[in-house]
Design a protein around this motif. Structure first.
Motif: not given
Length: 230
Positions: A3, A27, A29, A71
């Motif tokens: 993440t 992942t 953001w 997350a």
């Protein structure tokens, strides 16, 4: 799955870094001040969006809460958001001009990093990547063969000098998190007036560090070609 949060990830080098990390399986953001642009960028890339103004404590705290709730942890933080400020020499620069640049490029990085440290510490190999610039390098600004020597960017250049030293101090005092600085070089984006190399080249150093996982070093300053002279 890794993440990763990228501040200022809705355009330029941040966007290209996000694109490549999504392709690498992260992942991602995208943190951005502008909700419309940030969400549009995230939707295009298959990333997630979180509103994040690095100069505002409440905005940063809200972003931490969102990432924590959705997350659970943060593996990689890329402090990419930055502003150029006014192009001026120190003798013509006001304190307010300097303060404006430092608020984003230096204080904003500290604000975001410290707020996300608890989430980073939940990751197996947490990493912070700070986007610096050769314009803050004592060596490069004195080298007439380098583009860094050509611009009177006192506020921006000194803010990146400060950011690089802060990165080294974090690395020395925070051994459970890896801290590194990367220089994209002069990259053809809106930020530089479309001067420089391709944005994919500008993202190389950040992408490389962000994808090293457990092999990530700490306390380094690099560009796409290797160790950056400082």
């Amino acid at each position: 799955m890794t993440t990763t949060l990228i501040t200022g990830g809705n355009k330029g080098i941040g966007y290209e870094t996000a694109r490549r990390l999504v392709a690498a399986g992260h992942t991602v953001w995208i943190g951005a001040r502008d909700t419309g642009r940030g969400r549009a960028a995230a939707d295009t890339l298959g990333a997630s969006f979180v509103r994040l103004d690095v100069t505002d404590d409440a905005s940063v705290a809200s972003a931490v809460s969102t990432v924590r709730d959705e997350a659970g942890r943060l593996d990689v933080l890329i402090n990419n958001a930055g502003i150029l400020g006014d192009v001026t020499t120190p003798g013509d620069m006001t304190v307010d001009q300097l303060r404006t640049v430092y608020e984003t490029n230096v204080f904003g990085v500290v604000r975001v990093t410290n707020a996300f440290l608890p989430l980073l510490r939940l990751a197996e190999s947490p990493s912070v990547v700070n986007v610096t610039s050769g314009l803050g390098s004592f060596t490069l600004v004195h080298d007439p063969e380098r583009v860094e020597s050509q611009y009177p960017l006192a506020a921006y250049g000194s803010s990146k000098t400060a950011l690089t030293m802060l990165t080294m101090q974090y690395a020395k005092t925070t051994p459970d998190v890896r801290f590194n600085a990367v220089d994209p070089g002069q990259t053809a984006t809106e930020f530089t007036g479309n001067l420089g190399h391709d944005v994919s080249d500008g993202a190389d150093a950040a992408v490389r560090i962000a994808t090293l996982g457990s092999e990530t070093p700490t306390g380094t300053v690099t560009d796409r070609e290797g160790v950056l002279p400082w």
